[in-house]
Design an enzyme around this catalytic site. Structure first.
Site, PDB file in Angstrom:
ATOM      1  CB  CYS A   1      -0.242  -0.084   0.928  1.00 30.74           C
ATOM      2  SG  CYS A   1      -1.689   1.137   1.713  1.00 30.74           S
TER       3      CYS A   1
ATOM      4  CB  CYS B   1      -3.103   4.587  -5.080  1.00 32.85           C
ATOM      5  SG  CYS B   1      -4.284   3.334  -4.353  1.00 32.85           S
TER       6      CYS B   1
ATOM      7  CB  THR C   1      -1.757   4.925   1.501  1.00 33.17           C
ATOM      8  OG1 THR C   1      -2.347   5.742   0.199  1.00 33.17           O
ATOM      9  CG2 THR C   1      -2.413   6.034   2.851  1.00 33.17           C
TER      10      THR C   1
HETATM   11  N1  DGL Z   1      -4.528   0.607  -1.873  1.00 38.69           N
HETATM   12  C1  DGL Z   1      -3.539   1.903  -1.047  1.00 38.69           C
HETATM   13  C2  DGL Z   1      -3.201   2.975  -1.344  1.00 38.69           C
HETATM   14  O1  DGL Z   1      -1.584   2.197  -2.309  1.00 38.69           O
HETATM   15  C3  DGL Z   1      -4.948   2.108  -1.109  1.00 38.69           C
HETATM   16  C4  DGL Z   1      -5.070   3.547   0.485  1.00 38.69           C
HETATM   17  C5  DGL Z   1      -6.781   3.635   1.005  1.00 38.69           C
HETATM   18  O2  DGL Z   1      -7.262   3.238   1.435  1.00 38.69           O
HETATM   19  O3  DGL Z   1      -7.005   4.716   0.620  1.00 38.69           O
HETATM   20  O4  DGL Z   1      -2.113   3.825  -0.831  1.00 38.69           O
END
Ligand code: DGL
Length: 260
Positions: free
Chosen positions: A75, A182, A77
């Site tokens: 992820c 993302c 984030t």
């Molecule tokens: N898959 C997450 C990322 O790469 C999603 C982030 C989220 O849950 O807002 O940022």
């Protein structure tokens, strides 16, 4: 008998599936433990402290309860918000983070303009700003934060209007390379490509993440069987997650509920 190689992964939801598939291809003998933190989805609107707390709890579970050797933070984030803390707090674990492939985009652009598509949290992070400065400092980098897009992808509800809302920004801007920032976005890669047209090359970091994971495994000379197993966990609702696994990974697997 030695324990088999165990790789842990986590994401706020199904975004890490794009990375899971590449890791499984690269390391078919590894046992893979995937946690979708769906109760706390989306991460993109949470504070840095909240994301750090979730990342810490999930890491502790993967390490202490499941005994993993390596953790892939699947992820972006969570990577920009928590990876440096995780490395500090768990020096016994090897971590692999997820960041947009701006270096690749910067190397391949011919127009000198590249795009980065990410969550608002990632767009505002010092981590990503530094990454862009380091690898694409001389390029024109257009960053598009997409509030609400991960929610639509998680629900499987991405319409033409949704694409228009989030991607119109890149139209006629002369970018020829787009970094997916993302891990949910590779799940709609075909739709993004279709909207933006074939003149823009879309770069998904998942193959590079799998390569880096394999490099660590090889360096540490970790053992693995001929064929590993995969285990899926969710802090949300199991039956919903099971249908997402079926839809995106084509696997009939029963996930387990995780309370943490
Ligand atoms: N898959 C997450 C990322 O790469 C999603 C982030 C989220 O849950 O807002 O940022």
């Amino acid at each position: 008998m030695e324990d088999n190689l165990k790789i842990g992964m986590f994401d706020s939801g199904i975004g890490g599936f794009s990375i899971y598939s590449e890791i499984q291809k690269a390391l078919p003998g590894a046992d893979i433990f995937y946690i979708a933190d769906q109760k706390y989805f989306p991460y993109g609107t949470k504070s840095t402290e909240e994301i750090q707390e979730r990342a810490e709890l999930l890491t502790t579970y993967l390490k202490n309860k499941l005994g993993v050797d390596i953790i892939v933070v699947a992820c972006n984030t969570a990577t920009v918000s928590a990876l440096s803390n995780l490395r500090k707090n768990h020096p016994d674990i090897k971590f692999v983070g997820t960041v947009p492939a701006v270096k690749v985009c910067a190397a391949e652009t011919r127009t000198g303009s590249i795009g980065v598509l990410c969550t608002p949290k990632t767009a505002n992070s010092t981590y990503q700003k530094n990454l862009i400065k380091k690898h694409a400092g001389e390029k024109n980098v257009l960053i598009r934060a997409c509030p609400g897009l991960v929610e639509k992808i998680e629900k499987g509800d991405v319409s033409q209007d949704t694409l228009e809302e989030h991607l119109y920004f890149f139209k006629d801007k002369n970018i020829d390379s787009l970094a997916l920032g993302c891990s949910h976005f590779p799940l709609i890669r075909a739709e993004i490509q279709n909207y933006l047209g074939s003149g823009i090359s879309i770069v998904d970091p998942a193959p590079a993440i799998a390569k880096q994971t394999k490099r660590i495994v090889n360096n540490l000379k970790m053992l693995s069987k001929d064929e590993g197993s995969s285990y899926f966990y969710t802090t949300g609702t199991e039956h919903q997650f099971n249908s997402m696994i079926k839809k995106h990974l084509n696997k009939a697997i029963n996930s387990k509920h995780l309370t943490c």
